[in-house]
Scaffold this motif. Structure first.
Motif, PDB file in Angstrom:
ATOM      1  N   LYS A 104       0.894  -1.106   0.030  1.00 41.37           N
ATOM      2  CA  LYS A 104       0.096   0.178   0.080  1.00 41.37           C
ATOM      3  C   LYS A 104       0.713   1.063  -0.140  1.00 41.37           C
ATOM      4  CE  LYS A 104      -3.671  -2.409   2.445  1.00 41.37           C
ATOM      5  NZ  LYS A 104      -4.721  -2.040   3.748  1.00 41.37           N
ATOM      6  N   MET A 105       0.556   2.104  -0.864  1.00 38.44           N
ATOM      7  CA  MET A 105       1.622   3.244  -1.109  1.00 38.44           C
ATOM      8  C   MET A 105       0.792   4.640  -1.082  1.00 38.44           C
ATOM      9  SD  MET A 105       4.244   1.972  -3.873  1.00 38.44           S
ATOM     10  CE  MET A 105       3.162   0.589  -4.921  1.00 38.44           C
ATOM     11  N   TRP A 106       1.227   5.575  -0.428  1.00 34.17           N
ATOM     12  CA  TRP A 106       0.991   6.979  -0.284  1.00 34.17           C
ATOM     13  C   TRP A 106       1.829   7.825  -0.955  1.00 34.17           C
ATOM     14  CZ3 TRP A 106      -2.349  10.849  -1.033  1.00 34.17           C
ATOM     15  CH2 TRP A 106      -1.952  12.181  -0.515  1.00 34.17           C
ATOM     16  N   GLU A 107       1.549   8.658  -2.154  1.00 40.74           N
ATOM     17  CA  GLU A 107       2.525   9.596  -2.547  1.00 40.74           C
ATOM     18  C   GLU A 107       2.191  10.897  -2.626  1.00 40.74           C
ATOM     19  OE1 GLU A 107       5.678  11.054  -3.670  1.00 40.74           O
ATOM     20  OE2 GLU A 107       5.989   8.895  -3.521  1.00 40.74           O
ATOM     21  N   VAL A 108       2.992  11.743  -2.315  1.00 38.04           N
ATOM     22  CA  VAL A 108       2.438  13.474  -2.349  1.00 38.04           C
ATOM     23  C   VAL A 108       2.837  14.030  -3.446  1.00 38.04           C
ATOM     24  CG1 VAL A 108       2.757  15.473  -1.046  1.00 38.04           C
ATOM     25  CG2 VAL A 108       3.015  13.189   0.372  1.00 38.04           C
ATOM     26  N   LEU A 109       3.999  13.744  -3.940  1.00 34.59           N
ATOM     27  CA  LEU A 109       4.594  14.523  -5.273  1.00 34.59           C
ATOM     28  C   LEU A 109       4.734  13.903  -6.451  1.00 34.59           C
ATOM     29  CD1 LEU A 109       7.401  16.730  -3.076  1.00 34.59           C
ATOM     30  CD2 LEU A 109       4.849  17.551  -3.901  1.00 34.59           C
ATOM     31  N   ILE A 156      -1.501  -4.630  -4.911  1.00 34.56           N
ATOM     32  CA  ILE A 156      -0.896  -3.210  -4.943  1.00 34.56           C
ATOM     33  C   ILE A 156      -2.207  -2.241  -4.789  1.00 34.56           C
ATOM     34  CG2 ILE A 156       0.699  -1.491  -5.895  1.00 34.56           C
ATOM     35  CD1 ILE A 156       1.993  -3.975  -7.139  1.00 34.56           C
ATOM     36  N   SER A 157      -2.054  -1.401  -3.880  1.00 33.20           N
ATOM     37  CA  SER A 157      -2.981  -0.342  -3.679  1.00 33.20           C
ATOM     38  C   SER A 157      -2.236   0.999  -3.579  1.00 33.20           C
ATOM     39  CB  SER A 157      -3.910  -0.253  -2.472  1.00 33.20           C
ATOM     40  OG  SER A 157      -4.745   0.567  -2.571  1.00 33.20           O
ATOM     41  N   VAL A 158      -2.611   2.102  -4.565  1.00 29.33           N
ATOM     42  CA  VAL A 158      -1.802   3.191  -4.504  1.00 29.33           C
ATOM     43  C   VAL A 158      -2.789   4.241  -4.322  1.00 29.33           C
ATOM     44  CG1 VAL A 158      -0.036   4.711  -5.594  1.00 29.33           C
ATOM     45  CG2 VAL A 158      -0.012   2.228  -6.010  1.00 29.33           C
ATOM     46  N   VAL A 159      -2.491   5.379  -3.570  1.00 34.53           N
ATOM     47  CA  VAL A 159      -3.070   6.533  -3.393  1.00 34.53           C
ATOM     48  C   VAL A 159      -2.066   7.716  -3.961  1.00 34.53           C
ATOM     49  CG1 VAL A 159      -4.345   8.206  -2.104  1.00 34.53           C
ATOM     50  CG2 VAL A 159      -4.871   5.870  -1.783  1.00 34.53           C
ATOM     51  N   LEU A 160      -2.403   8.434  -4.888  1.00 38.70           N
ATOM     52  CA  LEU A 160      -1.592   9.563  -5.482  1.00 38.70           C
ATOM     53  C   LEU A 160      -2.074  10.975  -4.964  1.00 38.70           C
ATOM     54  CD1 LEU A 160      -0.918   8.090  -8.789  1.00 38.70           C
ATOM     55  CD2 LEU A 160       0.453   7.936  -6.751  1.00 38.70           C
ATOM     56  N   ASN A 161      -1.289  11.707  -4.392  1.00 33.10           N
ATOM     57  CA  ASN A 161      -2.048  13.036  -4.485  1.00 33.10           C
ATOM     58  C   ASN A 161      -2.077  13.633  -5.850  1.00 33.10           C
ATOM     59  OD1 ASN A 161      -2.542  15.388  -2.800  1.00 33.10           O
ATOM     60  ND2 ASN A 161      -0.575  16.169  -2.647  1.00 33.10           N
ATOM     61  N   TRP A 162      -3.176  14.797  -5.910  1.00 35.41           N
ATOM     62  CA  TRP A 162      -3.493  15.445  -7.075  1.00 35.41           C
ATOM     63  C   TRP A 162      -2.202  15.975  -7.762  1.00 35.41           C
ATOM     64  CZ3 TRP A 162      -2.581  20.643  -7.783  1.00 35.41           C
ATOM     65  CH2 TRP A 162      -2.234  21.429  -6.454  1.00 35.41           C
ATOM     66  N   ASN A 192      -4.753  -1.321  -7.915  1.00 33.36           N
ATOM     67  CA  ASN A 192      -5.708  -0.355  -8.011  1.00 33.36           C
ATOM     68  C   ASN A 192      -4.983   1.161  -7.682  1.00 33.36           C
ATOM     69  OD1 ASN A 192      -6.573   0.708  -5.137  1.00 33.36           O
ATOM     70  ND2 ASN A 192      -6.574  -1.457  -5.042  1.00 33.36           N
ATOM     71  N   VAL A 193      -5.309   2.209  -8.489  1.00 32.64           N
ATOM     72  CA  VAL A 193      -4.610   3.462  -8.089  1.00 32.64           C
ATOM     73  C   VAL A 193      -5.877   4.304  -8.095  1.00 32.64           C
ATOM     74  CG1 VAL A 193      -3.374   5.285  -9.229  1.00 32.64           C
ATOM     75  CG2 VAL A 193      -2.824   2.722  -9.640  1.00 32.64           C
ATOM     76  N   ARG A 194      -5.796   5.301  -6.823  1.00 32.15           N
ATOM     77  CA  ARG A 194      -6.948   6.370  -6.554  1.00 32.15           C
ATOM     78  C   ARG A 194      -5.815   7.655  -6.638  1.00 32.15           C
ATOM     79  NH1 ARG A 194      -9.115   4.076  -1.172  1.00 32.15           N
ATOM     80  NH2 ARG A 194      -7.143   3.271  -1.214  1.00 32.15           N
ATOM     81  N   ILE A 195      -6.650   8.754  -6.841  1.00 30.84           N
ATOM     82  CA  ILE A 195      -6.346  10.189  -6.627  1.00 30.84           C
ATOM     83  C   ILE A 195      -6.881  10.763  -5.556  1.00 30.84           C
ATOM     84  CG2 ILE A 195      -5.850  12.338  -8.090  1.00 30.84           C
ATOM     85  CD1 ILE A 195      -4.362   9.841  -9.319  1.00 30.84           C
ATOM     86  N   LEU A 196      -5.992  11.534  -4.766  1.00 32.21           N
ATOM     87  CA  LEU A 196      -6.680  12.308  -3.783  1.00 32.21           C
ATOM     88  C   LEU A 196      -6.631  13.841  -4.193  1.00 32.21           C
ATOM     89  CD1 LEU A 196      -7.593  12.516  -0.847  1.00 32.21           C
ATOM     90  CD2 LEU A 196      -5.291  13.453  -0.215  1.00 32.21           C
ATOM     91  N   GLU A 197      -7.841  14.406  -4.538  1.00 32.85           N
ATOM     92  CA  GLU A 197      -8.240  15.565  -5.470  1.00 32.85           C
ATOM     93  C   GLU A 197      -7.894  16.551  -4.561  1.00 32.85           C
ATOM     94  OE1 GLU A 197     -11.273  15.712  -8.543  1.00 32.85           O
ATOM     95  OE2 GLU A 197     -12.073  13.939  -7.576  1.00 32.85           O
ATOM     96  N   GLU A 198      -7.375  17.525  -5.141  1.00 36.54           N
ATOM     97  CA  GLU A 198      -6.932  19.009  -4.472  1.00 36.54           C
ATOM     98  C   GLU A 198      -8.363  19.433  -3.534  1.00 36.54           C
ATOM     99  OE1 GLU A 198      -5.392  23.382  -5.490  1.00 36.54           O
ATOM    100  OE2 GLU A 198      -6.176  22.106  -7.114  1.00 36.54           O
ATOM    101  N   MET A 206      -0.563  14.740   4.508  1.00 36.92           N
ATOM    102  CA  MET A 206       0.290  16.010   4.228  1.00 36.92           C
ATOM    103  C   MET A 206       1.671  15.976   4.506  1.00 36.92           C
ATOM    104  SD  MET A 206      -2.734  18.948   4.357  1.00 36.92           S
ATOM    105  CE  MET A 206      -1.633  20.390   3.586  1.00 36.92           C
ATOM    106  N   ASP A 207       1.914  15.221   5.598  1.00 38.75           N
ATOM    107  CA  ASP A 207       3.287  15.376   5.940  1.00 38.75           C
ATOM    108  C   ASP A 207       4.422  14.526   5.499  1.00 38.75           C
ATOM    109  OD1 ASP A 207       2.208  13.336   7.305  1.00 38.75           O
ATOM    110  OD2 ASP A 207       2.910  13.645   9.418  1.00 38.75           O
ATOM    111  N   GLY A 208       4.166  13.609   4.377  1.00 38.77           N
ATOM    112  CA  GLY A 208       5.104  12.722   3.903  1.00 38.77           C
ATOM    113  C   GLY A 208       4.558  11.498   3.398  1.00 38.77           C
ATOM    114  N   CYS A 209       5.343  10.998   2.404  1.00 36.28           N
ATOM    115  CA  CYS A 209       4.847   9.701   1.722  1.00 36.28           C
ATOM    116  C   CYS A 209       5.293   8.501   2.672  1.00 36.28           C
ATOM    117  CB  CYS A 209       5.697   9.501   0.494  1.00 36.28           C
ATOM    118  SG  CYS A 209       5.741  11.144  -0.558  1.00 36.28           S
ATOM    119  N   PHE A 210       4.681   7.277   2.516  1.00 33.15           N
ATOM    120  CA  PHE A 210       4.846   6.378   3.135  1.00 33.15           C
ATOM    121  C   PHE A 210       4.415   4.964   2.483  1.00 33.15           C
ATOM    122  CE2 PHE A 210       1.061   8.031   4.968  1.00 33.15           C
ATOM    123  CZ  PHE A 210       0.038   7.214   4.923  1.00 33.15           C
TER     124      PHE A 210
END
Length: 270
Positions: A104-109, A156-162, A192-198, A206-210
């Motif tokens: 599971k991934m969270w990416e900010v930039l 694999i589950s990914v959430v990408l920041n906008w 699966n890939v999801r987007i976190l919209e603005e 908001m304080d970092g990827c993990f």
């Protein structure tokens, strides 16, 4: 699998401490209850030390060394374990990814390294302080192969920041290739890939990827940092990261509409 069975003393100093504590106690034929009396705690606490679910504190390490005449063995082990930037000795994120059954991934930039095209990865690496871009690129592509080209890839589950869709790396061709690959990956049955919209506003990511990784039925976390990432194995800390991931996921756009957002981003570079 019990917590004790999942200990990896060849990889983690904290796991080595847990295993060594049990070995030393059993060698002396001392019960957990008796050791608890010596340490000034109950039997369940001793059991948690030996299973690795609770870390041996320095004050108890000193008592063990004194009572068992171990010449500061546990005191030194605890000191080095607490001081280490990375809890693993000979392995790291790459090997855990290669053996994980779930990621599971969270990416900010940026698009995460496991999902990057070579061109996008090269552009990202070139923008940093990497001494040998091509060597690091080769390592990144090898990471991808270890995950995606094995007989049974992980879920694999990914959430990408906008921002990952808005941030341009390289030229239009690089971005076209990256968003095309992202769409292709998102159509795989195990991705699966999801987007976190603005419009989501402020959130706990908001304080970092993990990352969260499940390896041998055990959850591990990895937190990004400017100089060096950090593997997190303590169950309480991993749980904290898992809650953050769930909180981010709760406000992310579902998979289908997220694909539409990626397609729109791709169209900007046609």
């Amino acid at each position: 699998m019990s917590a004790r069975d999942s200990l990896e003393p060849d990889r983690s100093l904290w796991d080595l401490i847990a295993v060594e504590l049990r070995r030393q106690r059993e060698e002396r034929k001392i019960s957990g209850t008796r050791l608890g009396i010596v340490l000034g705690c109950d039997r369940s606490t001793v059991s948690r030390y030996e299973s690795g679910t609770l870390r041996l504190p320095e004050k108890h390490a000193k008592i063990l060394d004194r009572e068992w005449r171990l010449d500061l063995l546990f005191t030194r082990l605890v000191h080095f374990a607490k001081a280490g930037k990375n809890e693993d000795w000979f392995t790291g994120l790459t090997e855990y990814e290669a053996h994980a059954t779930r990621l599971k991934m969270w990416e900010v930039l940026l698009v995460p390294g496991l999902l990057q095209t070579p061109e996008y990865a090269r552009a990202a690496l070139s923008a940093g302080l990497v001494e040998d871009v091509e060597l690091e690129l080769q390592k990144r592509m090898s990471r991808q192969q270890a995950v995606f080209e094995r007989p049974k890839p992980p879920q694999i589950s990914v959430v990408l920041n906008w921002v990952t869709l808005a941030q341009t790396l390289g030229d239009a061709e690089v971005m076209r290739g990256q968003f095309t690959k992202l769409l292709e990956l998102s159509e795989l049955p195990y991705v699966n890939v999801r987007i976190l919209e603005e419009s989501a506003g402020a959130h706990v990511g908001m304080d970092g990827c993990f990352q969260l990784l499940t390896v041998n039925d055990r959850d591990i976390a990895y937190a990004e940092a400017p100089q060096m990432g950090r593997l997190i194995r303590d169950p309480r800390d991993v749980q904290h990261i898992a809650v953050r991931y769930d909180r981010v996921g709760e406000v992310a756009t579902p998979v289908g509409p997220s694909r539409t957002l990626i397609k729109r981003a791709l169209e900007r570079y046609r």
